[in-house]
Design an enzyme around this catalytic site. Structure first.
Site, PDB file in Angstrom:
ATOM      1  N   TRP B 359      27.600  14.829 -22.839  1.00 38.65           N
ATOM      2  CA  TRP B 359      27.558  13.189 -23.102  1.00 38.65           C
ATOM      3  C   TRP B 359      27.129  12.542 -21.739  1.00 38.65           C
ATOM      4  O   TRP B 359      26.676  11.376 -22.193  1.00 38.65           O
ATOM      5  CB  TRP B 359      29.076  12.666 -23.643  1.00 38.65           C
ATOM      6  CG  TRP B 359      30.041  12.649 -22.591  1.00 38.65           C
ATOM      7  CD1 TRP B 359      30.788  13.750 -21.852  1.00 38.65           C
ATOM      8  CD2 TRP B 359      30.665  11.489 -22.335  1.00 38.65           C
ATOM      9  NE1 TRP B 359      31.623  13.098 -21.266  1.00 38.65           N
ATOM     10  CE2 TRP B 359      31.746  11.910 -21.252  1.00 38.65           C
ATOM     11  CE3 TRP B 359      30.505  10.116 -22.560  1.00 38.65           C
ATOM     12  CZ2 TRP B 359      32.508  10.974 -20.613  1.00 38.65           C
ATOM     13  CZ3 TRP B 359      31.379   9.278 -21.841  1.00 38.65           C
ATOM     14  CH2 TRP B 359      32.419   9.746 -20.814  1.00 38.65           C
ATOM     15  N   ASP B 360      26.992  13.200 -20.609  1.00 41.20           N
ATOM     16  CA  ASP B 360      26.581  12.438 -19.457  1.00 41.20           C
ATOM     17  C   ASP B 360      25.286  12.048 -19.647  1.00 41.20           C
ATOM     18  O   ASP B 360      24.788  11.150 -19.065  1.00 41.20           O
ATOM     19  CB  ASP B 360      26.480  13.538 -18.274  1.00 41.20           C
ATOM     20  CG  ASP B 360      27.763  14.296 -18.122  1.00 41.20           C
ATOM     21  OD1 ASP B 360      28.681  14.597 -19.059  1.00 41.20           O
ATOM     22  OD2 ASP B 360      28.172  14.978 -17.205  1.00 41.20           O
ATOM     23  N   GLU B 490      40.095  14.231 -18.999  1.00 48.68           N
ATOM     24  CA  GLU B 490      40.358  15.385 -19.633  1.00 48.68           C
ATOM     25  C   GLU B 490      41.586  15.836 -18.743  1.00 48.68           C
ATOM     26  O   GLU B 490      42.018  17.157 -18.948  1.00 48.68           O
ATOM     27  CB  GLU B 490      39.207  16.333 -19.125  1.00 48.68           C
ATOM     28  CG  GLU B 490      37.792  16.060 -20.033  1.00 48.68           C
ATOM     29  CD  GLU B 490      36.419  16.951 -19.537  1.00 48.68           C
ATOM     30  OE1 GLU B 490      36.652  17.366 -18.373  1.00 48.68           O
ATOM     31  OE2 GLU B 490      35.882  17.054 -20.496  1.00 48.68           O
ATOM     32  N   LYS B 602      41.804  11.671 -14.566  1.00 46.79           N
ATOM     33  CA  LYS B 602      40.439  12.304 -13.885  1.00 46.79           C
ATOM     34  C   LYS B 602      39.234  11.386 -13.816  1.00 46.79           C
ATOM     35  O   LYS B 602      38.842  11.468 -12.671  1.00 46.79           O
ATOM     36  CB  LYS B 602      40.433  13.715 -14.746  1.00 46.79           C
ATOM     37  CG  LYS B 602      39.227  14.500 -14.160  1.00 46.79           C
ATOM     38  CD  LYS B 602      38.981  15.650 -15.112  1.00 46.79           C
ATOM     39  CE  LYS B 602      37.742  16.597 -14.572  1.00 46.79           C
ATOM     40  NZ  LYS B 602      37.391  17.617 -15.965  1.00 46.79           N
ATOM     41  N   GLN B 603      39.160  10.745 -14.795  1.00 46.83           N
ATOM     42  CA  GLN B 603      37.850   9.958 -14.705  1.00 46.83           C
ATOM     43  C   GLN B 603      38.223   8.645 -15.539  1.00 46.83           C
ATOM     44  O   GLN B 603      38.909   8.694 -16.579  1.00 46.83           O
ATOM     45  CB  GLN B 603      36.668  10.651 -15.088  1.00 46.83           C
ATOM     46  CG  GLN B 603      36.589  10.766 -16.777  1.00 46.83           C
ATOM     47  CD  GLN B 603      35.049  11.439 -16.811  1.00 46.83           C
ATOM     48  OE1 GLN B 603      35.165  12.804 -16.952  1.00 46.83           O
ATOM     49  NE2 GLN B 603      34.086  10.652 -17.047  1.00 46.83           N
TER      50      GLN B 603
END
Lengths: 770, 770
Positions: B359-360, B490, B602-603
């Site tokens: 998906w990046d 994640e 994480k993000q």
């Protein structure tokens, strides 16, 4: 859904007629074992059709490197695999140069298998026509000696029905074996030495990595019409398949008998350098006794087993066969003599699930062995965990816990965690609770008050420390919560606030605190030793108390039930009866994604808690929860129906209880989950036993007293069984709503019958004195 | 935490001094590529120290059987692996019979690597003393031609510093390669034919299973002091390592030059039977041009790339180098010419993560390529997904969805899902939202209104169908919920009601409905075609509408923020500043269990939604959410700091924005996450670009108009960049709080500068007319 081809019989499992499609299933069902080793019911002669070959030795395993998609910190390094051991049963037979092979024979005129549970004998007979037209018939008997432990025997009789034919008979030992369940197709064995010596063969092997040494051995003798045949023609050793070949010509009516002895001696019980000589002694001793006498000894052992553990059901052959099959297999798997062994989910009947100890042992198996064998066997099961406590502390440390907190493994052979999936190993932590509960259960049933001060408290402290670190305080809820768990219902992964887990965690903390308080007055010195050894601080106990007072238990006011986990009611609440039959079992038909999001329950979860802690709830609460969860429960775990069956008896839902009982007791015989060929569901067999003893007989300990509430399914005429209770044997016979007892103890036994106190006097068979 | 040894320079990446411990890191950092292939910066000569060898070809992959602990229904069959291809750069050199090898040399007197980003040239020079005392110096240049695509060139100069020495020079092609990232150690290549012919070598290979045909080729020439040397002495082919050896004696000061050409031609672009002859043509054409002329062409291509994509930062060399390195690597990875290719997370610099499209691509990379190259390149990225729509529908069917619902894969090469973990493939479904968002983003930015009617709507419908089936109605909440998901963060797996996922799902449904309404008036025929092709029913749209109206979004009234997921506040809300440094990154120091239960992010997850849908929220809401989530965010994903940086600019937290920018732009150069040796974080480099363009420049489309809000970090003097916008180029220069523009379009451009409409006229460099 079920698919049975087994004939109903009270003591025997009988398969009639040959069908290659069910060979693998029968190999599971007709498995034999003696607690130290076991074998699937593979044919002795060559079979070229689909088959799952398996021979296993208790305690011998291989640490198979785990297989994970993306390794993360804390993942176990290996998954301990039950190892397929060298096969000692094989006998290759050719008839006029054509291999005798049921799969390729021209016609099979007769085929029967019989597992005689009373004496532990597996036998088989067949009559066939070979591709070359030769007709013969054969009968084979096989057993693994319950008395000797390390050896077994086979008697293979052949009668020629055609005019004449030449036979090559090659009994062998085969080291060319591999595991079906292997992560990387690694070899598990390193064969060190092969010796064929006259009619004996020996294969010395070492397991890779674990370095168990095993000597597999066999010896075979041939006789024609009762007269021993001379020396073998020819020894062979073809890449670790070794044995000898005897050629012989038979005429019509001639009876050829091959008697074969074999087994394993291992470094678990012997000096690794002495294994071959020990094996030779085993052979000598077998030869001295001979097949019949070995069998008589073996059969005597089974008599003794049945004398204590048999359950007799009057008026229901199907149920009778089911319960005996379960009791038989449990006894084949574990005898309780060796505290290094445990009860693997498939026993010696397959490879799946690896490992040897799951929470099944404490939650399901312990009551069976405790009640049908005796406290020393149950104690060995507790000691198994006690001995592994240091490893359980290491397991917890790997996950970031400290200070002596223990997380017992989900699956293990030696105490180390060894399963592949994080959602199981990290999260199915309720197992720790079952291990604590077993300690309670043992003391409560046996009244052996020495175990907790000696060993049990140390385990309880370590588990309590784990719970204490694993909870966290939710400011939002103003309660302690346990996040990220998988409950007994493995159709949910990584949920928050699983009721069962929270409940058993709270119970463990309370029980540990109580034991410490008890120790202060009753065994202060032992308490002091344990406190010192574990470096237990008062502050720890204070925190445990605080957690027990503020543990969160998800509850829904509208349905008036505890919720399996937070958010359970956000699901689309579809019920089992809305599922088409072709969708079941869903674990074979649905994606894992769909299963996880569904409300369907693989096995009793909240109700497992109601079973363990029944006395904490009212009858109405039990009924509400049973009625709420039942519609979502698929029983796709073999450990599920027994719990529901027991609770159904409590709720007087006798028809339902009976159906669930049949399902559990005949799970493998009728292959409900269409997977029996992988092996039998050994640990769930203890659940079957529970569903009779704790269910229909209603046995429990109530405030220290034995309590019974017998209630039989409608068409059962009677139920008889024995209970090894606190040093003596109580025989219970229930018939026509009337219970009679026999008690072997010297002092009279006070018990509760349907909540009324009665006294059973010793020696004589009596109706109870009410 | 960061550990840089790279010198600051505006256009160059320079490493000085040799340290074997950083060879693997430098192999990543100095990687070169041309969109069609790429190489890690491995040495040409033999190197016996720790090294990670890698040469990769775009679009060539191997479907590696997945590795899972316990396979369950719906799990992907394979994980597509980026394949390490035959190495064509190798040149073995011996000096007086001793291999030239930096690892074993006695002394390294000088060592420098330079990556000249302006011209795409990787060069290296060193001076050393061999174990036998011989001293020499060398300089090497290498590039992969941006013009030719399928070939590259090396010029390797050696000058002898000692009196004399004999050299064996062996340029080779090496098929004896393997992937570090392989599940089962399968061979990935089958080498079909090897040919060494004079100074050329060819290796024809086929990938196993996928059957891509590849001809790897090389040709080398030697010259001494500028004079070509004659024929090679000896060809060799040692198990698919093939080439030739020339022996030559050098005296002090002699200059030996090896010029090597090589590359790959594949069945992706040529008839598989013609590959060798195509390769021969490639060699002829390279020889004709020669190294310098090939390099000039290559360098011209880079000039053109930089002309549009360069960002010039005044007054901050460190930041300048960082942004150019990111832009350079993005251009090396993907040129946008081939709609079968995509942007793998590690590009051509490593093997980790496999696959090529995450998906990046949609969430991070599309804006970069769309803005610095043009709409056709962005459209190729959209077409990549459109072409894979049938596979995305199959992916959804495997999980139990139907009726044309599509779940685009988390990781893919050919449209099939190919990752190992259920918690990712089944649950990280927000990717579907990003793919829909990219369609919106493309039309919004380019104003190309043809894509949605032609192709985009079909994708939007399929994704909306997925959301429509993936939600379920919670009676408890009286809302639609999405259970069992993994959000962008994640460090949470299998949560319920992830805000970001719910939000983007609702957005997709609304956007799809809007497009259908728009089609009814604006492109009714194309709408009718799509409706027919997809068999879309009005009831479906009704349901979508109902879902958008009743979608649940977890919110906490006390903190006045949307919650990342249901139950987030039940965690122990420890913040990042309470973590000891030695615990970070937690994914290297904590067990997965502990990470999952922690509140650590994480993000960007909720904030990712605030970035995408900024206009849906007030400034205060943005600030509240930023302040709430920041303390828990670890940025252990490379995709995280850029989003925070952009939002920090919005909130005028310029110091924080700058720190986060540096972290993203120099992530690999300074090796923040201590993992650069595995390869570069290619896709996150697009995030770096976003943090400048969408962050500091504040570029967005606001109600159809280009909107800019330039705001620079304190010590940046100026910022200049170009935007390829709707058919012309806008040059933006910002300095001293003043923006000047140059516009290449014929018509004046209306835009918003700090929310004020201005008009930029064409041709001349102007301050805007306010």
């Amino acid at each position: 859904m079920n698919q049975s081809y087994i004939s109903e019989d009270a003591w025997k499992i009988v398969e009639t007629g040959f069908n290659p499609d069910r060979v693998k299933a029968s190999e599971s069902i007709f498995s034999i074992g003696n607690g130290a080793m076991g074998q699937r019911a593979n044919f002795e002669e060559h079979y070229s059709g689909p088959s799952f070959q398996g021979s296993y030795i208790g305690g011998i395993y291989y640490p198979d490197k785990t297989k994970v998609g993306w390794w993360k910190n804390g993942y176990p390094d290996y998954f301990a695999k039950v190892i397929n051991a060298p096969n000692w049963i094989g006998i290759d037979i050719t008839v006029d140069q054509i291999p005798l092979d049921l799969f390729t024979s021209k016609k099979i005129l007769q085929f029967t298998r019989v597992l005689d549970m009373k004496t532990g004998l597996y036998s088989r007979s067949y009559e066939l026509e070979m591709p070359n037209g030769i007709q013969l018939k054969a009968s084979v008997k096989r057993f693994l000696s319950m008395k000797e432990g390390e050896s077994g025997a086979i008697e293979y009789n052949i009668e020629l029905l055609s005019e004449k034919a030449s036979f090559d008979i090659s009994p062998y030992l085969n080291g060319k074996i591999k595991n079906e369940d292997s992560n990387w197709d690694d070899p598990f064995w390193n064969h060190l030495e092969a010796e064929v010596n006259d009619q004996s063969a020996f294969l010395l092997s070492k397991t890779l990595k674990t370095e168990f040494h095993v000597c597999s051995f066999m010896h075979a003798e041939l006789s024609l019409n009762g007269n021993p045949l001379g020396d073998p023609c020819k020894n062979f050793n073809n890449e670790n398949k070794l044995g000898f070949t005897t050629a012989i010509n038979l005429s019509k009516g001639d009876q050829l008998t091959i008697t074969k002895y074999g087994g394993y001696v291992t470094s678990l019980h012997h000096d690794e350098h002495q294994l071959k000589s020990v094996a030779k002694q085993k052979i000598s001793s077998s030869l001295e006794k001979g097949f019949q006498s070995l069998y008589d000894d073996h059969s005597d052992c089974w008599s003794q087993i049945w004398a204590l553990s048999d359950i007799v059901i009057g008026g229901d052959l199907n149920a009778q066969q089911g319960i005996r099959f379960n009791i038989f297999q449990l006894n084949q798997t574990y005898t309780g003599r060796d505290d290094r062994l445990n009860i693997g989910p498939k026993g010696f009947t397959g490879e799946k699930y690896g490992g040897s100890a799951y929470w099944d042992t404490e939650a399901y198996c312990l009551p069976f062995y405790m009640t049908t064998k005796g406290p020393e066997v149950a104690k060995n099961l507790l000691k198994y965990r006690f001995n592994q406590l240091p490893k359980a502390i290491e397991n917890a440390e790997k996950l970031g816990f400290n200070g002596g907190a223990a997380l017992f493994p989900m699956v293990t052979m030696n105490g180390e965690e060894c399963h592949n999936e994080w959602e199981i190993t990290f999260e199915e932590i309720h197992r720790n609770g079952a291990i604590a509960y077993a300690i309670y259960n043992y003391e409560n049933f046996t009244n052996d008050t020495s175990y907790i001060p000696e060993k049990g408290l140390e385990v309880l402290i370590a588990i309590s420390r784990f719970w204490s670190q694993r909870v966290n305080f939710s400011n939002q809820k103003n309660k302690y919560v346990i996040l990220g768990v998988t409950g007994p219902n493995e159709y949910e992964n990584n949920v928050d606030s699983n009721w069962y887990t929270n409940y058993i965690a709270r119970w463990t903390l309370k029980y540990t605190i109580n034991q410490i308080h008890k120790g202060k007055t009753q065994w202060p010195e032992q308490l002091q030793n344990t406190t010192k050894k574990t470096n237990l601080k008062e502050e720890e106990i204070d925190r445990w108390l605080e957690i027990t007072e503020k543990m969160y238990l998800p509850f829904d006011a509208k349905h008036n039930v505890y919720l399996q986990q937070d958010g359970f009611l956000d699901k689309e609440m579809m019920t089992v009866d809305q599922l088409d039959d072709d969708q079941r079992p869903i674990n074979q038909n649905w994606s894992w994604d769909r299963i996880l999001r569904s409300p369907f329950i693989k096995q009793a979860d909240t109700l497992q808690g109601f079973y363990f802690f029944e006395d904490d709830f009212t009858h109405q609460e039990l009924e509400d929860h049973y009625n709420f969860y039942k519609p979502f429960t698929l029983h796709e775990s073999s450990l599920s129906p027994c719990i529901h069956s027991i609770l159904a008896v409590r709720l007087d839902k006798m028809k339902e209880a009976y159906e669930l009982y049949l399902r559990t007791s005949r799970l493998d015989l009728d292959d409900y989950n269409i997977e029996v060929e992988e092996g039998l569901h050994i640990t769930s067999m203890a659940g079957t036993w529970m569903s009779v003893v704790n269910g229909f007989v209603g046995l429990k300990i109530k405030e220290g007293m034995l309590s019974l509430k017998p209630k039989l399914p409608q068409h059962w005429n009677s139920l008889s069984l024995k209970i090894n209770y606190r040093g003596a044997v109580l025989t219970i016979h229930h018939e026509n709503n009337d219970s009679t007892f026999q008690w072997s103890g010297e002092k009279p036994l006070d018990l509760l019958l349907n909540d009324h106190p009665i006294t059973v006097n010793s020696s004589k068979k009596l109706n109870p004195t009410l």
